[in-house]
Design a protein around this motif. Structure first.
Motif, PDB file in Angstrom:
ATOM      1  N   ALA A 335       0.827  -1.207   0.000  1.00 13.70           N
ATOM      2  CA  ALA A 335       0.000   0.000   0.000  1.00 13.70           C
ATOM      3  C   ALA A 335       0.860   1.256   0.000  1.00 13.70           C
ATOM      4  O   ALA A 335       0.572   2.220  -0.715  1.00 13.70           O
ATOM      5  CB  ALA A 335      -0.922  -0.011   1.218  1.00 13.70           C
ATOM      6  N   ILE A 336       1.923   1.246   0.786  1.00 15.66           N
ATOM      7  CA  ILE A 336       2.796   2.414   0.847  1.00 15.66           C
ATOM      8  C   ILE A 336       3.518   2.625  -0.481  1.00 15.66           C
ATOM      9  O   ILE A 336       3.682   3.757  -0.946  1.00 15.66           O
ATOM     10  CB  ILE A 336       3.779   2.277   2.021  1.00 15.66           C
ATOM     11  N   LYS A 337       3.909   1.545  -1.110  1.00 18.19           N
ATOM     12  CA  LYS A 337       4.533   1.674  -2.428  1.00 18.19           C
ATOM     13  C   LYS A 337       3.565   2.327  -3.416  1.00 18.19           C
ATOM     14  O   LYS A 337       3.956   3.185  -4.213  1.00 18.19           O
ATOM     15  CB  LYS A 337       4.965   0.297  -2.946  1.00 18.19           C
ATOM     16  N   TRP A 338       2.292   1.910  -3.376  1.00 17.61           N
ATOM     17  CA  TRP A 338       1.301   2.490  -4.278  1.00 17.61           C
ATOM     18  C   TRP A 338       1.054   3.961  -3.956  1.00 17.61           C
ATOM     19  O   TRP A 338       1.012   4.809  -4.845  1.00 17.61           O
ATOM     20  CB  TRP A 338      -0.005   1.701  -4.207  1.00 17.61           C
ATOM     21  N   ILE A 339       0.894   4.283  -2.673  1.00 19.56           N
ATOM     22  CA  ILE A 339       0.649   5.665  -2.265  1.00 19.56           C
ATOM     23  C   ILE A 339       1.791   6.565  -2.732  1.00 19.56           C
ATOM     24  O   ILE A 339       1.578   7.666  -3.241  1.00 19.56           O
ATOM     25  CB  ILE A 339       0.464   5.744  -0.742  1.00 19.56           C
ATOM     26  N   LYS A 340       2.991   6.077  -2.546  1.00 17.07           N
ATOM     27  CA  LYS A 340       4.172   6.843  -2.951  1.00 17.07           C
ATOM     28  C   LYS A 340       4.192   7.034  -4.463  1.00 17.07           C
ATOM     29  O   LYS A 340       4.424   8.141  -4.974  1.00 17.07           O
ATOM     30  CB  LYS A 340       5.424   6.100  -2.478  1.00 17.07           C
ATOM     31  N   PHE A 341       3.920   5.974  -5.204  1.00 17.29           N
ATOM     32  CA  PHE A 341       3.947   6.017  -6.665  1.00 17.29           C
ATOM     33  C   PHE A 341       2.848   6.922  -7.203  1.00 17.29           C
ATOM     34  O   PHE A 341       3.074   7.740  -8.103  1.00 17.29           O
ATOM     35  CB  PHE A 341       3.777   4.597  -7.213  1.00 17.29           C
ATOM     36  N   ALA A 342       1.658   6.790  -6.655  1.00 16.25           N
ATOM     37  CA  ALA A 342       0.498   7.495  -7.197  1.00 16.25           C
ATOM     38  C   ALA A 342       0.451   8.965  -6.819  1.00 16.25           C
ATOM     39  O   ALA A 342      -0.081   9.783  -7.572  1.00 16.25           O
ATOM     40  CB  ALA A 342      -0.785   6.809  -6.728  1.00 16.25           C
ATOM     41  N   ASN A 343       1.013   9.308  -5.659  1.00 12.35           N
ATOM     42  CA  ASN A 343       0.814  10.663  -5.145  1.00 12.35           C
ATOM     43  C   ASN A 343       2.084  11.470  -4.910  1.00 12.35           C
ATOM     44  O   ASN A 343       2.038  12.701  -4.941  1.00 12.35           O
ATOM     45  CB  ASN A 343       0.048  10.594  -3.822  1.00 12.35           C
ATOM     46  N   LEU A 344       3.191  10.795  -4.652  1.00 18.32           N
ATOM     47  CA  LEU A 344       4.381  11.514  -4.204  1.00 18.32           C
ATOM     48  C   LEU A 344       5.571  11.334  -5.126  1.00 18.32           C
ATOM     49  O   LEU A 344       6.652  11.872  -4.859  1.00 18.32           O
ATOM     50  CB  LEU A 344       4.762  11.050  -2.793  1.00 18.32           C
ATOM     51  N   ASN A 345       5.385  10.591  -6.210  1.00 20.16           N
ATOM     52  CA  ASN A 345       6.515  10.239  -7.057  1.00 20.16           C
ATOM     53  C   ASN A 345       7.266  11.456  -7.582  1.00 20.16           C
ATOM     54  O   ASN A 345       8.495  11.473  -7.660  1.00 20.16           O
ATOM     55  CB  ASN A 345       6.036   9.383  -8.237  1.00 20.16           C
ATOM     56  N   LYS A 346       6.523  12.494  -7.955  1.00 19.85           N
ATOM     57  CA  LYS A 346       7.192  13.647  -8.547  1.00 19.85           C
ATOM     58  C   LYS A 346       8.075  14.378  -7.539  1.00 19.85           C
ATOM     59  O   LYS A 346       8.975  15.130  -7.929  1.00 19.85           O
ATOM     60  CB  LYS A 346       6.174  14.613  -9.142  1.00 19.85           C
ATOM     61  N   TYR A 347       7.824  14.180  -6.250  1.00 13.96           N
ATOM     62  CA  TYR A 347       8.639  14.832  -5.231  1.00 13.96           C
ATOM     63  C   TYR A 347       9.905  14.059  -4.902  1.00 13.96           C
ATOM     64  O   TYR A 347      10.844  14.611  -4.335  1.00 13.96           O
ATOM     65  CB  TYR A 347       7.836  15.015  -3.946  1.00 13.96           C
ATOM     66  N   VAL A 348       9.937  12.779  -5.257  1.00 12.78           N
ATOM     67  CA  VAL A 348      11.083  11.957  -4.863  1.00 12.78           C
ATOM     68  C   VAL A 348      11.843  11.371  -6.050  1.00 12.78           C
ATOM     69  O   VAL A 348      12.897  10.775  -5.878  1.00 12.78           O
ATOM     70  CB  VAL A 348      10.634  10.808  -3.929  1.00 12.78           C
ATOM     71  N   THR A 349      11.305  11.558  -7.276  1.00 11.01           N
ATOM     72  CA  THR A 349      11.942  11.009  -8.470  1.00 11.01           C
ATOM     73  C   THR A 349      12.074  12.113  -9.511  1.00 11.01           C
ATOM     74  O   THR A 349      11.073  12.704  -9.926  1.00 11.01           O
ATOM     75  CB  THR A 349      11.120   9.847  -9.057  1.00 11.01           C
ATOM     76  N   GLN A 350      13.289  12.391  -9.943  1.00 16.01           N
ATOM     77  CA  GLN A 350      13.522  13.505 -10.857  1.00 16.01           C
ATOM     78  C   GLN A 350      12.783  13.326 -12.184  1.00 16.01           C
ATOM     79  O   GLN A 350      12.194  14.277 -12.702  1.00 16.01           O
ATOM     80  CB  GLN A 350      15.015  13.690 -11.109  1.00 16.01           C
TER      81      GLN A 350
END
Length: 457
Positions: A335-350
C-alpha cells in the motif's frame, strides 16, 4: 473546501485531489494473507474515477498499469469507492472500505481514536518514506505517541491573497502584505480610499462563510470545536473579536464595498476583475484567479495568514491516504509503495518531476506554484530545483507566503460535522456584514446552540 481539498470541507481547490460523493465498492477489500501465486500481494485501492469521467479514469488506469509493471509482485484491484462523510462510517463498520483510500484532513484523528485504520509507522520506516515527509504536516495523521496512521499527500494552508497592483496604486508596499488584522484593516481602508475598490472581501455563502470564519477565529487565537468534537467553542472572545473586525471594516471604515455575498468562485472572479484588494485563500488559487479568470500574473500576491494577539496559526486542509486496519504487513508495504507512486513520485523522483512539469507547461497550466509541502524541506528544495526550468509563475510574488508558511502552525478544520458547522456559521457572517447593528454575541450564542445540537446527535 475540495474541488478536490481546498474545499476539503467547504470550497474545494482545483489543485488537490480529494473527491466527494460515493460510488459503490465494486469488490470487497483484500483479505489477510491474500497472496496469489509466487507470493504476489493483492490490495484493493480506492478513488478510481467513474466511467462518467473517462479522461481521469484513463489516467488513473494507466497509473495502475505502470505501477504493476514496475512492481510485478503487487496486484492492484482498483475500485470506485471514494470518501463521503454521510456513508463512511457505515462502510467502515461493514468492512466495505478498500485497503487504500483518500480522506480529508478532518478525518484521521477520529479514525485513530475509533481504531479504524492501520498503524503504518513501521512500514513507513522500512520503506524510507517516513523520513521524507514534512513533520509539520505529518502530525495530521499521528497519534499522541507519534505513531503514523495516515499519509498526507496533498495539503494547503490559508494565507492572504492580495492584488499587488491595487497595493501599489494605494501607496502600499506590494512586497509587504499585512501581518496582523489591525494592519489588514488599515490597508483595506487605504485601498478603498485611494482606488475606490473594496480593500477587503470575505467569502460568506455555501459554507464558505463558516470556513473563513473558522480560519479567522484560528488567527485570533480561538477554536470552533473542542478536541473531541462534542461541543462548539466559538462563543467566546476570539470569535467575537474576529467578527468585530469584519463589522468595523464594513460599517466603520466602509472598506469592504457593497457586495458581501461571495462564494468560492464569486470572490475569485471579483478579485481577478480588480474589485477586491485582499481576501483569505490558499496560494493555489493562482490557477483560478489567473488562468481561469484572467488576472495579470504580476498582480497576484499572497502572504501568510495575518495573526492577531500572538502567533496562533492558520487553517489547513488537504487529503491523506489511509490503509485498512485488516491489512497484513506485506499488504501495508504494498500500500505504501502504491501511495508513494500514485501521489508523491514527482517529489522523490527527478524523471517524474520533470515529466509532470513538462506536461503542465504543455497544458498551459501553472507550474511551480508554492504551497504547503507534504514532504520534508530538503526534499522539497530538491524537487523545486528539478522543475526550475519549467516554472511559469512569478515566484517572487509568493515570497511573503513561502518565507513564513513552512513554519507557521497549521490547525485542521473542525473534526466533527465540519460542513454542518460551516453551514450554521454562514448566516452569522452574512448578518454581521449585512446589518450594522448586528448583535455579535447573540449571533454566536445562537449558532453555538445550533452546532451543539448537531454535535450531540
Amino acid at each position: 473546501m475540495t474541488t478536490t481539498a481546498i474545499r476539503s470541507t467547504a470550497a474545494l481547490s482545483a489543485s488537490l485531489t480529494l473527491l466527494a460523493g460515493l460510488v459503490a465498492c465494486s469488490s470487497a477489500p483484500s483479505t489477510a494473507g491474500d497472496s496469489g501465486s509466487g507470493g504476489q500481494v493483492t490490495i484493493t485501492v480506492g478513488d478510481r474515477p467513474s466511467s462518467a469521467d473517462p479522461t481521469n479514469r484513463a489516467q488513473f488506469d494507466k497509473k495502475v498499469a505502470d505501477f504493476q509493471q514496475a512492481n510485478p509482485d503487487i496486484k492492484l484491484n482498483p475500485v470506485e469507492t471514494i470518501w463521503d462523510a454521510t456513508t463512511f462510517q457505515a462502510q467502515a463498520a461493514g468492512g466495505q472500505l478498500p485497503d487504500v483510500l483518500s480522506v480529508p484532513f478532518t478525518e484521521p484523528q477520529g479514525m485513530i481514536a475509533r481504531k479504524q485504520v492501520a498503524d503504518l509507522t513501521k512500514a513507513l520506516k522500512d520503506d524510507g518514506l517516513l523520513a521524507e515527509l514534512n513533520p509539520n504536516v505529518l502530525k495530521i495523521g499521528q497519534d499522541q505517541a507519534g505513531n503514523v496512521y495516515a499519509i498526507p499527500t496533498a495539503a494547503y494552508s490559508i494565507g492572504l491573497i492580495y492584488n499587488r497592483e491595487l497595493f501599489t496604486k494605494a501607496g502600499l508596499d506590494p512586497d509587504k502584505p499585512p501581518a496582523t488584522w489591525d494592519e489588514v484593516r488599515a490597508d483595506a481602508k487605504q485601498i478603498a480610499a485611494k482606488t475606490g475598490q473594496a480593500g477587503y472581501g470575505q467569502m460568506t455563502t455555501t459554507n464558505t462563510g463558516g470556513w473563513m470564519f473558522t480560519t479567522q477565529t484560528y488567527a485570533f487565537g480561538g477554536t470552533v470545536e473542542n478536541a473531541e468534537g462534542t461541543k462548539a467553542t466559538f462563543d467566546d472572545a476570539p470569535s467575537r473579536a474576529a467578527l468585530q473586525a469584519l463589522h468595523d471594516m464594513k460599517w466603520v471604515d466602509k472598506s469592504m464595498g457593497q457586495a458581501v455575498l461571495y462564494d468560492y468562485d464569486g470572490i475569485q472572479k471579483a478579485f481577478a476583475a480588480g474589485k477586491i484588494g485582499m481576501y483569505m485563500g490558499a496560494p493555489d488559487m493562482y490557477r483560478s484567479v489567473v488562468v481561469t479568470n484572467g488576472l495579470k500574473p504580476a498582480s497576484f500576491g499572497v502572504g501568510p495568514l495575518p495573526q492577531q494577539g500572538g502567533d496562533h496559526g492558520t487553517l489547513t486542509g488537504g487529503s491523506v491516504q489511509i490503509v485498512s486496519k485488516t491489512t497484513t504487513d506485506a499488504e501495508k508495504a504494498a500500500a505504501i509503495k502504491w501511495i508513494k507512486f500514485a501521489n508523491l513520485n514527482k517529489y522523490v523522483t527527478q524523471d517524474a518531476a520533470v515529466t509532470s512539469a513538462k506536461n503542465g507547461v504543455a497544458a498551459k497550466q501553472p507550474v511551480g506554484v508554492p504551497g504547503l509541502p507534504v514532504i520534508a524541506a530538503d526534499k522539497y528544495a530538491t524537487y523545486q530545483s528539478w522543475i526550475k526550468p519549467y516554472v511559469n509563475v512569478p515566484l517572487d510574488n509568493f515570497a511573503p507566503y513561502t518565507k513564513v508558511a513552512a513554519e507557521q502552525k497549521i490547525i485542521p478544520e473542525p473534526p466533527v460535522k465540519a460542513q454542518e458547522v460551516y453551514a450554521a456559521l454562514d448566516p452569522v457572517v452574512q448578518t454581521v456584514l449585512g446589518n450594522a447593528k448586528a448583535d455579535i454575541p447573540a449571533l454566536l450564542t445562537k449558532a453555538a446552540a445550533t452546532v451543539n445540537a448537531k454535535l450531540g446527535r
